[in-house]
Design a protein around this motif. Sequence first.
Motif, short mmCIF file in Angstrom:
data_model
loop_
_atom_site.label_atom_id
_atom_site.label_comp_id
_atom_site.label_asym_id
_atom_site.label_seq_id
_atom_site.Cartn_x
_atom_site.Cartn_y
_atom_site.Cartn_z
N LEU A 505 0.83 -1.21 0.00
CA LEU A 505 0.00 0.00 0.00
C LEU A 505 0.86 1.26 0.00
O LEU A 505 0.70 2.17 0.81
CB LEU A 505 -0.96 -0.01 1.19
CG LEU A 505 -1.99 -1.16 1.19
CD1 LEU A 505 -2.80 -1.15 2.47
CD2 LEU A 505 -2.90 -1.08 -0.03
N SER A 506 1.79 1.28 -0.95
CA SER A 506 2.67 2.43 -1.11
C SER A 506 2.27 3.19 -2.37
O SER A 506 1.86 2.59 -3.37
CB SER A 506 4.12 1.97 -1.23
OG SER A 506 4.99 3.04 -1.53
N ASP A 507 2.38 4.50 -2.33
CA ASP A 507 2.21 5.25 -3.57
C ASP A 507 3.56 5.33 -4.28
O ASP A 507 4.60 4.95 -3.72
CB ASP A 507 1.67 6.66 -3.27
CG ASP A 507 2.67 7.52 -2.55
OD1 ASP A 507 3.25 8.40 -3.19
OD2 ASP A 507 2.89 7.30 -1.34
N GLU A 508 3.56 5.80 -5.49
CA GLU A 508 4.75 5.77 -6.33
C GLU A 508 5.89 6.62 -5.76
O GLU A 508 7.07 6.32 -5.95
CB GLU A 508 4.41 6.24 -7.74
CG GLU A 508 5.50 5.98 -8.76
CD GLU A 508 5.02 6.25 -10.18
OE1 GLU A 508 4.27 7.24 -10.36
OE2 GLU A 508 5.36 5.48 -11.09
N ILE A 566 1.64 -12.36 3.14
CA ILE A 566 0.89 -11.14 3.43
C ILE A 566 -0.43 -11.17 2.66
O ILE A 566 -0.44 -11.38 1.44
CB ILE A 566 1.68 -9.87 3.05
CG1 ILE A 566 3.07 -9.89 3.67
CG2 ILE A 566 0.92 -8.62 3.47
CD1 ILE A 566 3.96 -8.75 3.19
N LEU A 567 -1.53 -10.97 3.37
CA LEU A 567 -2.83 -10.77 2.75
C LEU A 567 -3.18 -9.30 2.83
O LEU A 567 -3.30 -8.74 3.94
CB LEU A 567 -3.90 -11.60 3.46
CG LEU A 567 -3.77 -13.13 3.35
CD1 LEU A 567 -4.80 -13.81 4.25
CD2 LEU A 567 -3.95 -13.58 1.91
N VAL A 573 -4.33 -5.53 6.63
CA VAL A 573 -3.12 -6.25 6.20
C VAL A 573 -2.83 -7.32 7.26
O VAL A 573 -2.61 -6.99 8.43
CB VAL A 573 -1.91 -5.31 6.07
CG1 VAL A 573 -0.67 -6.10 5.64
CG2 VAL A 573 -2.20 -4.19 5.07
N GLU A 574 -2.86 -8.59 6.85
CA GLU A 574 -2.54 -9.69 7.76
C GLU A 574 -1.24 -10.34 7.29
O GLU A 574 -1.12 -10.74 6.13
CB GLU A 574 -3.66 -10.72 7.79
CG GLU A 574 -4.95 -10.20 8.40
CD GLU A 574 -5.95 -11.31 8.71
OE1 GLU A 574 -5.63 -12.19 9.54
OE2 GLU A 574 -7.04 -11.30 8.11
N SER A 586 -2.90 -5.61 10.85
CA SER A 586 -2.79 -4.16 10.85
C SER A 586 -3.98 -3.54 10.13
O SER A 586 -4.51 -4.11 9.18
CB SER A 586 -1.48 -3.74 10.18
OG SER A 586 -1.29 -2.35 10.25
N ARG A 587 -4.40 -2.37 10.62
CA ARG A 587 -5.38 -1.55 9.93
C ARG A 587 -4.68 -0.28 9.47
O ARG A 587 -4.09 0.44 10.28
CB ARG A 587 -6.54 -1.17 10.85
CG ARG A 587 -7.38 -2.32 11.36
CD ARG A 587 -8.01 -3.14 10.23
NE ARG A 587 -8.77 -2.35 9.30
CZ ARG A 587 -10.06 -2.05 9.44
NH1 ARG A 587 -10.71 -2.44 10.51
NH2 ARG A 587 -10.70 -1.36 8.51
N VAL A 588 -4.72 -0.01 8.18
CA VAL A 588 -4.07 1.19 7.64
C VAL A 588 -5.07 1.95 6.78
O VAL A 588 -5.95 1.35 6.15
CB VAL A 588 -2.81 0.84 6.83
CG1 VAL A 588 -1.74 0.28 7.74
CG2 VAL A 588 -3.11 -0.16 5.72
#
Length: 657
Positions: A505-508, A566-567, A573-574, A586-588
């Motif tokens: 979940l990263s941006d460029e 990683i799911l 994110v688990e 994790s909750r992001v």
Amino acid sequence: MPSDEPPTTNPYAYIPLPDESGSGVPPGNGRRRINLTILISSILLAVGLVVTLMAGIGLVPSPAPAKVSPASIRGVEEGVSEKSFRPLLGAPAFSWSSSNLDWERSSFHFQPRKNWMNGPLFYKGWYHLFYQYNPEGATWGNKIVWGHAASRDMIHWHHLPNAMVADHWYDVNGVWTGSATILPDGQVVMLYTGSTNESVQVQNLAYPADLADPLLVEWVKYPGNPVLVPPPGIHFKDFRDPTTAWLTSEDTWRITIGSKVNKTGIALVYDTKDFKTFELLDGVLHAVPGTGMWECVDFYPVSQKDKVGLDTSASGPGVKHVMKASLDDDRNDYYALGTYDEGKGTWVPDEPKDDVGIGKRYDYGIYYASKTFYDQNKKRRVLWSWIKETDSENTDVMKGWASVQGIPRTILFDKKTGSNILQWPVEEIEWLRSNSKEFHEVEVAPGSIVPIDVDRATQLDITAEFELDKHDLERLNESNTVYNCGSNGGASHRGAMGPFGLLVLSDENFIEQTPVYFYVSKDSEGNLTTFFCIDQSRSSEATDVDKSIYGSTVPVLKDETLTMRILVDHSIVESFAQGGRTCITSRVYPTKAIYSNARLFLFNNATDTRVKASLKVWKMNDAHTASRATDPRILIKGGIKYYALLIVLVFTTIVLL
């Protein structure tokens, strides 16, 4: 035990099917005399139902509910653990767009269609999930009921009517946690905690109204409730969450219930023959000073020999027992392996230093109030857990829902270490995989980031292996045994042998990123310690969300490759290290790295170690649109009654024409 085969017919549809004995229309030319008004009304009603149905599944936007002022500590006054996340004092509220909020909703984790949620069961071919649910809003409330859903595979769920509501004096302030037990003759009994009209925590009995119904839609509360009240010496708000019962060698059923005495967490033990009258055993099953109130206690056997789950009543040679408690004080789930003495009604941990509440945890992230059940269909023990929100309550009210269930996990004894369990996503989750890509032996130099060619990286199943350069490991002489995931700067802290892993979940431009990573330390005697962590500190530009760094050590045996899975499911994110020895949920809440802007990267932030990585990445389908067919017997039943009405109306319209 009940048969695993479902019946061939289902007489429990909510809406009766059209009468096949006749149309009710006179023969001959009677059809032509139908009033045009009826035809138009039918068409308009059908259109209205389509719009209603579309709104129910999110195709037509609904007006955003008004913001509310959250309770400062929601749930504590009522006698349960705190249910709300409190952002840092003074953190400004982020201005979320509807697009942002829509993206956060999960695609393959179970959650109710709206509002707030928190005893699983397998019965006649169906998995059942009963969960704490607030039908009145997206926050925890004092009128909690039991939501109910059913599934063939624990992935594709059908919402059913609420199983139990707060409608008697003994549960008027909430139907709280409970557990199901299937008796040898096929009966199903459910014990649950109710909060009375005076907020006393009591235990109640319920059972299915009709055992022939595989969907267990209707439940009956025992007229003699409550069946248990707090015993002498136990505070009336410290007596909750009965376990699944297990059968003793004397054909007596035994349960345990969480409580505390002062600051000592305890598990009380009761015996019963009929689930209506109970005997409190002397002493306790187990107690740990300083751990506070024990919620959602769980107690079950694991096999030391075979890779199968065990029925809750199993015991004897080759069997260890897991004791688990959810600690009210810190809202984490702790477990320990040990030995159960049936005669004394006690359990002793294998390692006192790893006792319940002071040692190992199921999960080192956002994971609480978990519960296992024995799946007799596939001979496995399955773990469920509640994953709360870590944004603000006002944001939850805006989006209209809060909380999800974690992906169900199987539990096995780790025969290699002999000191922990292994947790792994159930195999059915793999049915959602599609469009896999593989990346072999990718070289990641110290201080580098490598893009992974996966677009729209918001629904992924990732497996990865990492190999450290052996020459680097041998020549490095770092002495660092005090590393801690949460207090050493996260993924930005550079050491000789870490961190390295994946940016999800990263941006460029890396403005938002969530690193999932290993960090290896080496002591003066050459012993390696491996940490598994997730860093949320840069996961979002929003300031009113959780930015914690989670993780712990993970056992890595000699010559083992470092592995992680990683799911990624939007805001959930688990992560699983070394086959599930250490897990982090994790909750992001990213604001930029969403939809097509979400990217995946390998990274190595170590100063002196080269890393070689091999990955396999699958896109994940939505659970409700996956290719596996839905059982037709439940289409009317699973809260999709509008379809049935729509079909009837369309059919009527055609007949009228």
